[in-house]
Design a protein around this motif. Structure first.
Motif, short mmCIF file in Angstrom:
data_model
loop_
_atom_site.label_atom_id
_atom_site.label_comp_id
_atom_site.label_asym_id
_atom_site.label_seq_id
_atom_site.Cartn_x
_atom_site.Cartn_y
_atom_site.Cartn_z
N PRO A 64 94.48 132.41 64.91
CA PRO A 64 93.65 132.61 66.12
C PRO A 64 92.17 132.59 65.77
N VAL A 65 91.38 132.09 66.74
CA VAL A 65 89.93 132.07 66.57
C VAL A 65 89.28 132.74 67.77
N GLN A 66 88.11 133.29 67.55
CA GLN A 66 87.37 133.99 68.59
C GLN A 66 86.50 133.02 69.38
N GLY A 67 86.31 133.35 70.66
CA GLY A 67 85.34 132.63 71.47
C GLY A 67 85.97 131.65 72.45
N GLY A 68 85.14 131.17 73.35
CA GLY A 68 85.58 130.20 74.34
C GLY A 68 86.07 130.84 75.62
N GLU A 69 86.15 130.04 76.66
CA GLU A 69 86.63 130.49 77.95
C GLU A 69 87.63 129.48 78.49
N ILE A 70 88.54 129.93 79.33
CA ILE A 70 89.51 129.02 79.94
C ILE A 70 89.64 129.33 81.43
N THR A 71 90.19 128.35 82.15
CA THR A 71 90.48 128.50 83.57
C THR A 71 91.96 128.23 83.79
N VAL A 72 92.61 129.13 84.51
CA VAL A 72 94.06 129.07 84.72
C VAL A 72 94.35 128.88 86.21
N GLY A 73 95.15 127.89 86.53
CA GLY A 73 95.56 127.65 87.91
C GLY A 73 96.85 128.37 88.24
N LEU A 74 96.81 129.22 89.25
CA LEU A 74 97.97 130.01 89.66
C LEU A 74 98.55 129.49 90.96
N GLU A 75 99.81 129.79 91.21
CA GLU A 75 100.46 129.26 92.41
C GLU A 75 100.15 130.05 93.68
N SER A 76 99.51 131.22 93.55
CA SER A 76 99.27 132.00 94.76
C SER A 76 98.14 133.00 94.57
N GLU A 77 97.66 133.49 95.70
CA GLU A 77 96.68 134.58 95.74
C GLU A 77 97.44 135.90 95.79
#
Length: 570
Positions: A64-77
């Protein structure tokens, strides 16, 4: 009496129905446009003939490495992130378990293990459970996680009048503070399933100080002990979190931040993922979405199949489905593999479900599987004709009049495909079927208020079998989640046996007995099991390799949910 020509006619009608249902796939416009916590699953575990580089096999992800950001698409609110008010599905669990930590969590063998808890044990008769917290854990607002916080959560929110969790805690009279880090949960009767509740929202400690200060706004600005802290929330758009620099698990989280985007429309979610606007997507639906995701190049797919599945529920107080002959006949008329083919693009895209447990569950019963009524239209016709010609039939119609039913489903295109396929099979055995496309919140409210005859529905789950089945089939007078209203003395006896023992053999026997009863009375139908998954871009790692605080391997991407605090990007 049925003649040979009658049988040939029935087979012909069945073939017409199958051809009609199959044609829906060719003409379908795509995935859903609304959240559906009810009737739909993902259903995409295997897809014959796909040219895809997606995989579910273990891969060497490196360190594992530190840092970065991601965006996750979910099926619902999700409605709210305040435990006690939270009624989220697996989509909401992904967000919640980034902000909160559970008191208990499951390992890869499905066994409960301490997480925020240092230890947890019950007494001999399962009426008192003692929990000791880890020392030095702080909420995001720099207030301590201690016994008083656990008690305040319970008294002021989880057990409060009108709380979404109050029913699940009906057996718990009180939480008692023993010392600064220890509480006891004091029950009014034995409950072998109680520990399982502490893996979900009942077991997500949150800051009493913040909840008192924010009131209802806490639901959109949650403060927990988890690996990420709240930054901003725009409903139906995005939930933004940042790294908790003071997280109690050293070295975690790896990411600097994570954004969750609810995208109920499957085509839009797929397009955003394919374009690289999303680093990961999740799904728990029986639809073509999984097949489409697997068709993308360089995608990793992490399966987390569980015990939930899709199908339909019957309101057994409403004629004509108050009669078990009708319910069983409707179930016999369905060809599950063909339905899965219609909905997900392959007959092998999901397990053909016949009980509340998948084939991988220790509670799966072969006897129940063999007893489940399915794919026998001739037998269906016999039962339905018997009802049709009964002078005392429950719907009050004259003998010989066709059976008329209403089938409600949400307006999501893939669910309407499912509904139309059901309609075709039922019409093939002479049943008049009216389909109603219902907005999701109304669909759920209709179930809550018993204003329906047959609803498409997502059912089952991976909590303790007693919890799942008591919610679904407990006495409707005291269990508002029993939407079918199906309950009798035999069901009550079996549920009591499940509640009062943690012996696996005794529980298996009770569950098998219940499954055989369901196969006879059919309070619900099944289409297929959920093949929940998380799919990621190549740079995203750690989705199914997260560990518990003691180093044991966790249960991966079960139900399309993971511990995002242990995910990293290269």
């Amino acid at each position: 009496m049925k003649t040979a020509s009658d049988a040939r006619s029935l087979r012909a009608r069945r073939l017409i129905a199958l051809l009609f249902a199959s044609s829906l796939v060719l003409g379908a416009c795509g995935g859903g446009d609304d959240d559906d916590p009810v009737a739909q699953d993902d259903g995409s575990s295997t897809t014959a003939g796909d040219d895809t580089s997606s995989t579910t096999e273990a891969i060497d992800e490196g360190e594992p490495v530190q840092g970065g950001e991601i965006t996750v698409g979910l099926e619902s609110e999700t409605n709210s992130y305040l435990p006690g008010t939270y009624t989220g599905t697996f989509a909401g669990d992904n967000v919640a378990q980034s902000v909160f930590d559970p008191l208990l969590q499951r390992d890869e063998a499905g066994e409960l293990q301490p997480y925020l808890a240092e230890s947890f044990e019950g007494n001999a008769d399962l009426t008192q459970f003692t929990l000791t917290l880890r020392e030095g854990v702080m909420f995001h607002d720099d207030t301590p996680l201690n016994a008083e916080a656990i008690k305040a959560n319970f008294d002021d929110h989880l057990k409060a009048d009108g709380a979404a969790t109050a029913g699940a805690l009906r057996d718990v009279d009180s939480v008692t503070v023993v010392d600064d880090l220890t509480v006891t949960y004091d029950l009014n009767q034995s409950n072998a399933a109680f520990p399982d509740l502490l893996t979900g929202s009942i077991g997500w400690p949150f800051s009493p100080t913040a909840s008192e200060a924010l009131g209802e706004d806490f639901g959109s600005q949650p403060v927990g002990t988890g690996p990420f802290k709240f930054v901003s929330y725009t409903r139906d758009s995005e939930f933004v979190l940042e790294r908790n620099e003071d997280y109690w698990q050293e070295g975690l989280p790896y990411l600097d931040g994570i954004t969750f985007r609810p995208i109920p429309d499957e085509e839009s979610r797929l397009a955003a993922f394919e374009a690289g606007d999303l680093d990961a997507v999740h799904s728990v639906r029986l639809s073509g979405f999984g097949t489409q995701v697997r068709g993308l190049a360089d995608v990793e797919v992490y399966e987390g199949p569980g015990n939930s599945g899709s199908g339909a529920i019957f309101n057994v107080e409403v004629p004509p489905v108050d009669d078990p002959r009708v319910r069983r006949g409707l179930s016999l008329a369905l060809d599950q593999k063909a339905l899965i083919d219609v909905i997900a693009g392959s007959p092998d895209a999901a397990e053909a479900r016949n009980q509340y447990f998948s084939e991988t569950s220790p509670f799966y019963s072969q006897a129940v599987a063999e007893a489940w009524p399915t794919d026998d239209p001739e037998a269906a016709q016999v039962l339905l004709d018997e009802y049709v010609n009964d002078p005392e039939r429950s719907d009050g119609k004259a003998p010989g009049s066709p059976i008329a039913i209403e089938f409600n489903c949400t307006a999501i295109p893939s669910l309407q495909e499912q509904a139309q396929a059901y309609q075709a099979y039922w019409q093939a055995v002479g049943v008049e079927v009216t389909l109603n496309a219902i907005e999701q919140s109304v669909h759920i409210q209709n179930a809550v208020t018993n204003q329906y005859m047959i609803n498409c529905w997502r059912q089952g789950g991976d909590t303790d079998p007693y919890t799942v089945l008591f919610n679904a089939f407990g006495d409707p007078e005291t269990q508002p989640l029993n939407f079918t209203n199906y309950h009798n003395d035999q069901v009550a006896d079996i549920l009591e046996r499940l509640r009062t023992t943690d012996d696996q053999n005794e529980r298996f026997d009770a569950l098998e007995e219940l499954g055989l009863l369901f196969a006879e009375d059919v309070p619900n139908t099944w289409t297929g099991g959920n093949n929940e998954f998380i799919a990621t871009q190549p740079a995203v790692n750690g989705v199914d390799t997260w560990k518990l605080p003691d180093g044991a391997v966790g249960d991966g991407a079960k139900n399309g949910v993971t511990i995002w605090g242990q995910v990293w990007v290269e």
